[in-house]
Design an enzyme around this catalytic site. Sequence first.
Site, PDB file in Angstrom:
ATOM      1  N   TYR A 126      -5.077   4.206   7.272  1.00  0.00           N
ATOM      2  CA  TYR A 126      -6.342   3.467   7.321  1.00  0.00           C
ATOM      3  C   TYR A 126      -7.249   4.020   8.414  1.00  0.00           C
ATOM      4  CZ  TYR A 126      -2.960   0.241   5.217  1.00  0.00           C
ATOM      5  OH  TYR A 126      -1.956  -0.309   4.490  1.00  0.00           O
ATOM      6  N   LYS A 175       0.511   3.517  -2.949  1.00  0.00           N
ATOM      7  CA  LYS A 175      -0.718   4.251  -3.282  1.00  0.00           C
ATOM      8  C   LYS A 175      -0.534   5.766  -3.436  1.00  0.00           C
ATOM      9  CE  LYS A 175      -3.678   0.643  -1.320  1.00  0.00           C
ATOM     10  NZ  LYS A 175      -4.359   0.159  -0.111  1.00  0.00           N
ATOM     11  N   VAL A 221       1.044  -3.597   4.110  1.00  0.00           N
ATOM     12  CA  VAL A 221       0.925  -4.871   4.840  1.00  0.00           C
ATOM     13  C   VAL A 221       2.222  -5.668   4.924  1.00  0.00           C
ATOM     14  CG1 VAL A 221      -1.520  -5.414   4.631  1.00  0.00           C
ATOM     15  CG2 VAL A 221       0.034  -6.068   2.801  1.00  0.00           C
ATOM     16  N   TYR A 266      -3.003  -3.017 -10.217  1.00  0.00           N
ATOM     17  CA  TYR A 266      -2.863  -2.699  -8.792  1.00  0.00           C
ATOM     18  C   TYR A 266      -2.030  -3.772  -8.065  1.00  0.00           C
ATOM     19  CZ  TYR A 266      -4.184  -2.602  -3.877  1.00  0.00           C
ATOM     20  OH  TYR A 266      -4.141  -2.620  -2.512  1.00  0.00           O
ATOM     21  N   SER A 290       0.797  -1.235   0.000  1.00  0.00           N
ATOM     22  CA  SER A 290       0.000   0.000   0.000  1.00  0.00           C
ATOM     23  C   SER A 290       0.826   1.280   0.000  1.00  0.00           C
ATOM     24  CB  SER A 290      -0.916   0.027   1.222  1.00  0.00           C
ATOM     25  OG  SER A 290      -2.032  -0.777   0.993  1.00  0.00           O
TER      26      SER A 290
HETATM   27  N1  GLN Z   1      -1.751  -5.652  -1.878  1.00  0.00           N
HETATM   28  C1  GLN Z   1      -2.365  -5.456  -0.611  1.00  0.00           C
HETATM   29  C2  GLN Z   1      -3.867  -5.666  -0.686  1.00  0.00           C
HETATM   30  O1  GLN Z   1      -4.498  -5.141  -1.561  1.00  0.00           O
HETATM   31  C3  GLN Z   1      -2.026  -4.096  -0.105  1.00  0.00           C
HETATM   32  C4  GLN Z   1      -2.751  -3.761   1.162  1.00  0.00           C
HETATM   33  C5  GLN Z   1      -1.924  -2.994   2.138  1.00  0.00           C
HETATM   34  O2  GLN Z   1      -0.708  -2.867   2.037  1.00  0.00           O
HETATM   35  N2  GLN Z   1      -2.585  -2.518   3.142  1.00  0.00           N
HETATM   36  O3  GLN Z   1      -4.445  -6.349   0.104  1.00  0.00           O
END
Ligand code: GLN
Length: 437
Positions: free
Chosen positions: A250, A76, A268, A198, A73
Amino acid sequence: MTSRDAGADPPDVISEALADLRDRLAADEEGEVARYIPPLALADPADFGLALVSREGHRYRAGQSDTRFTIQSVSKPFVFALALTDLGLEETTRWVGAEPSGEAFNAISLEPGTGRPANPMINAGAIATSSLIGAADNEERFARILDVLGRFAGRTLDVDERVHEAEAATGDRNRALAHLLRASGRLRLDPVEAADVYFRQCAVLVDTVDLAVMAATLADGGRNPVTDEQVVPEPVAVQVLAVMATCGMYDASGDWMLRVGLPAKSGVSGGLLAVSPGRFGIACYSPPLDPVGNPVRAVAALRELSARFGLHLLHNPAPSAPTITTARRDPRTGALLVTAQGSLDFTAAERLVHTLRRFASTFTSATATATASGAGPTAASGAESIVLDLERVAALDSTALALVSATLARIEAAGHVVRVVGDAGRALGRQGSGDGP
Ligand code: GLN
């Protein structure tokens, strides 16, 4: 290592402070490594890297700062930056909002009525954002994304194909989000293609120093301080930081703003970057995550650093050096002498115009003829002369220029004489001579 690298022998104090923080927080074994993308479960929970990159591109690091991991993420905000650069703020926000969702990163968080995803920092919004990147096909779209991530990091980046394939194989929820977006008219691309571009951006490999350089690029208004490349325009960097500040962590974004107070983004796999605007970028890597999905040790590290060094965005910055060094009447000429120093921004300019106005309010009114060129302090009855010495003023920003020139114009309109000394006078549209007052 290049000559820009710090942390070589003997250790510098900044790397030492990072190492000390790292060693203290390494003992915290809270949190769980993400397992829903199978290869992420292989991460070593003990790995803990920290890196800081200054606005000048000086790099400081501690711990496992060169361990590679997938960006997830943390990609992003940078893809959002590319969309904003391509389409501008108005068009981009037609497709993705800028409101904190208060929900988990993978929530089905679509605005009631429009079906627009809440913000680009959660999965739904990131899938919508990636699909906005203009290209002839998905290959080219991903190539553009990989290229911009590399320009933010200051080096060519690669994809971990194993992680990409594993996420593609298990990413039904993200594909479902893409289909929902498409159904609500918020996806410009085929949902399967949108989810795949993505997934690939999430599988780009970085290390902690890369993330700190990416953060430093946002800290310096979109200019990568290591390569000196302007990666995105300055207003785009500001827009990205604003969304990171409100939505980057988040459903813990509010608490993060309260306790840390820096624009940030986590992922993550355990990466986290934070930006101290105009100062530096900082990044951590530590795979165990808290229940919200933020890396436990990274959150603790940033909390401590923010408190110790007063980094909170809303913290009043340290008072700058005094602006006015002299404000008195010259006994020889009778002129009022005002000397300023430093770089003049709003704060410094306000001090200067306040001083000038305070003086001007003691003047008796003069006739307008006194402003004629070459007029001295006694040119007309009541005319006073002000010498504004800007010899030690390095620069005036646009706000300072506007405030100071308007104030000088008013003093002159009241019939008094103003002489500006120093090169900075030229910026004010005045002679700005080098001769002393
Ligand atoms: N690729 C992960 C997902 O879409 C990224 C999520 C994250 O880093 N929070 O679940």
